[in-house]
Design an enzyme around this catalytic site. Structure first.
Site, mmCIF file in Angstrom:
data_model
loop_
_atom_site.group_PDB
_atom_site.id
_atom_site.type_symbol
_atom_site.label_atom_id
_atom_site.label_comp_id
_atom_site.label_asym_id
_atom_site.label_seq_id
_atom_site.Cartn_x
_atom_site.Cartn_y
_atom_site.Cartn_z
ATOM 1 N N GLY A 148 12.366 0.610 3.283
ATOM 2 C CA GLY A 148 13.491 0.198 2.437
ATOM 3 C C GLY A 148 14.398 -0.794 3.148
ATOM 4 N N GLY A 181 1.077 11.579 4.574
ATOM 5 C CA GLY A 181 -0.120 12.037 5.290
ATOM 6 C C GLY A 181 -1.414 11.510 4.682
ATOM 7 N N CYS A 197 -3.902 4.664 12.964
ATOM 8 C CA CYS A 197 -4.635 5.913 13.096
ATOM 9 C C CYS A 197 -4.717 6.263 14.583
ATOM 10 C CB CYS A 197 -6.033 5.773 12.491
ATOM 11 S SG CYS A 197 -6.821 4.202 12.829
ATOM 12 N N SER A 233 0.823 -1.207 0.000
ATOM 13 C CA SER A 233 0.000 0.000 0.000
ATOM 14 C C SER A 233 0.864 1.269 0.000
ATOM 15 C CB SER A 233 -0.891 -0.001 1.249
ATOM 16 O OG SER A 233 -1.644 1.186 1.307
HETATM 17 C C1 LIG Z 1 5.832 6.542 0.001
HETATM 18 C C2 LIG Z 1 5.184 5.500 0.873
HETATM 19 C C3 LIG Z 1 3.815 5.580 1.115
HETATM 20 C C4 LIG Z 1 3.198 4.633 1.923
HETATM 21 N N1 LIG Z 1 1.840 4.703 2.120
HETATM 22 C C5 LIG Z 1 1.218 3.740 2.853
HETATM 23 C C6 LIG Z 1 -0.197 3.750 2.996
HETATM 24 O O1 LIG Z 1 -0.913 4.591 2.449
HETATM 25 N N2 LIG Z 1 -0.759 2.776 3.751
HETATM 26 C C7 LIG Z 1 -0.026 1.774 4.360
HETATM 27 O O2 LIG Z 1 -0.592 0.911 5.020
HETATM 28 N N3 LIG Z 1 1.317 1.738 4.200
HETATM 29 C C8 LIG Z 1 1.945 2.688 3.475
HETATM 30 N N4 LIG Z 1 3.310 2.628 3.302
HETATM 31 C C9 LIG Z 1 4.078 1.537 3.941
HETATM 32 C C10 LIG Z 1 4.332 0.384 2.980
HETATM 33 O O3 LIG Z 1 3.127 -0.174 2.537
HETATM 34 C C11 LIG Z 1 5.212 -0.705 3.627
HETATM 35 O O4 LIG Z 1 4.507 -1.266 4.726
HETATM 36 C C12 LIG Z 1 6.541 -0.176 4.143
HETATM 37 O O5 LIG Z 1 7.051 0.807 3.273
HETATM 38 C C13 LIG Z 1 7.591 -1.280 4.310
HETATM 39 O O6 LIG Z 1 7.897 -1.909 3.102
HETATM 40 P P1 LIG Z 1 9.118 -1.469 2.152
HETATM 41 O O7 LIG Z 1 10.321 -1.302 3.026
HETATM 42 O O8 LIG Z 1 9.257 -2.556 1.150
HETATM 43 O O9 LIG Z 1 8.719 -0.174 1.527
HETATM 44 C C14 LIG Z 1 3.967 3.573 2.512
HETATM 45 C C15 LIG Z 1 5.331 3.503 2.242
HETATM 46 C C16 LIG Z 1 5.943 4.435 1.435
HETATM 47 C C17 LIG Z 1 7.419 4.312 1.156
#
Ligand SMILES: Cc1cc2nc3c(=O)[nH]c(=O)nc-3n(C[C@H](O)[C@H](O)[C@H](O)COP(=O)(O)O)c2cc1C
Length: 309
Positions: free
Chosen positions: A223, A73, A132, A22
């Site tokens: 990341g 946000g 939240c 997401s």
């Molecule tokens: C730019 C960005 C926006 C994100 N927006 C959401 C979001 O709207 N809802 C959510 O549950 N997680 C959100 N996440 C978290 C990711 O879904 C994920 O759980 C987290 O980044 C860890 O995985 P990764 O290290 O592979 O990115 C966001 C992450 C990033 C980098």
């Protein structure tokens, strides 16, 4: 084509276990020119709320060693915007759609969104973004999140569970002392699966200006930098609950994806890697197929929790 990759997440059957996280893949259409979307196991949408949100003031992201900080946000078009503008395109892609949902005001907002989306047969599952503010729980301090409070999480997920028969996935926050307490609460409340981890709270400072690099000062770290923590948490949760785990946090290649299966994941999510290589998820899927073949592993499920200690 051997079916050695399909996995079950609640009632949801995925042709393969590689999803996109997401918030890192928009609503799918943004990525259509960069990869064959049909190859994805599932698309988890950017989190939506009842009302549209503009998100935080810029700058909202910055690079950090081995990762990035973001404080978007929860910018999103709101429930109606999602139904009218995003869902019609998403449903043409032909892969399972998991809608990530959050609420600004409390459980009633979650239920309102979910009851409305329940009517659309293309929406196969919900991912609850429970990071939240805890507005309803008396023991909460002002800044506590639902995802940081086991009792509040239990009560919220239980009520949402009653609102839908579709697959419910609850996304856990790593910003807690013991993630297994929250995972157990989620499991007891009737969630079909858990996904973990969301971002870790961090910050970064520009020493020339003495200002935070992200306007909101603190932001979510994601990341490869968070991978060891995410893996540890998946492993801990795997030992405590029976629900399928969707593991995520720093997966950028096949090897890092395989680590998550060995730690106990049934499926995995690719997040920040999408910003580096929009086709990362399908490359990882291909790598998993090759690994299974080379190692004569009959089914991906045989890898889940296969860590030798
Ligand atoms: C730019 C960005 C926006 C994100 N927006 C959401 C979001 O709207 N809802 C959510 O549950 N997680 C959100 N996440 C978290 C990711 O879904 C994920 O759980 C987290 O980044 C860890 O995985 P990764 O290290 O592979 O990115 C966001 C992450 C990033 C980098």
């Amino acid at each position: 084509m051997p079916d050695n990759l399909s996995v079950n997440i609640g009632k949801l059957r995925l042709e393969n276990p590689v999803m996109v996280c997401s918030g890192t893949f928009g609503y799918g259409e943004e990525f259509k020119d960069f990869l064959p979307l049909r190859k994805l196991g599932a698309i988890v949408t950017k989190t939506i709320t009842l009302n549209p949100r503009q998100g935080n003031a810029p700058p909202r992201t910055c690079e950090t060693p081995g990762g990035m900080l973001n404080s978007i946000g929860l910018e999103n078009p709101g429930l109606s915007g999602f139904i009218n503008e995003k869902l019609p395109i998403l449903k043409t892609i032909g892969v399972p759609i998991i809608v990530s949902v959050a609420a600004e005001s409390g459980v009633d907002e979650f239920i309102k969104i979910i009851c409305e989306l329940d009517k659309f047969s293309e929406v196969l599952a919900f991912e609850l973004n429970i990071s939240c503010p805890n507005v309803g729980h008396e023991s909460s301090t002002k800044k506590r999140l639902i995802a940081q409070d086991a009792l509040a999480t239990f009560e919220m997920v239980k009520k949402i569970r009653m609102a839908t028969k579709k697959t419910l996935i609850t996304k856990l926050s790593p910003n807690v002392t013991d993630i297994t307490e929250i995972a157990i609460a989620v499991s007891q409340a009737g969630s079909d699966a858990v996904s973990l981890i969301n971002t870790l709270i961090g910050m970064s400072i520009d020493v020339k200006t003495k200002r935070p690099k992200v306007a909101a000062v603190t932001a979510g770290l994601s990341g490869p930098a968070i991978r060891p923590i995410a893996l540890r948490m998946v492993w801990e949760v795997y030992q405590k609950i029976k629900l399928p785990i969707i593991g995520m946090g720093g997966i950028i290649d096949t090897s890092s994806a395989l680590e998550f299966f060995l730690a106990g994941s049934t499926a995995i999510g690719v997040g920040t890697a999408n910003f580096i290589d929009p086709a990362a998820a399908v490359k990882i899927l291909q790598g998993i197929k090759e690994y299974l073949k080379e190692n004569k592993i009959k089914h991906i499920n045989n890898l889940t929790g296969g860590l030798k200690t």
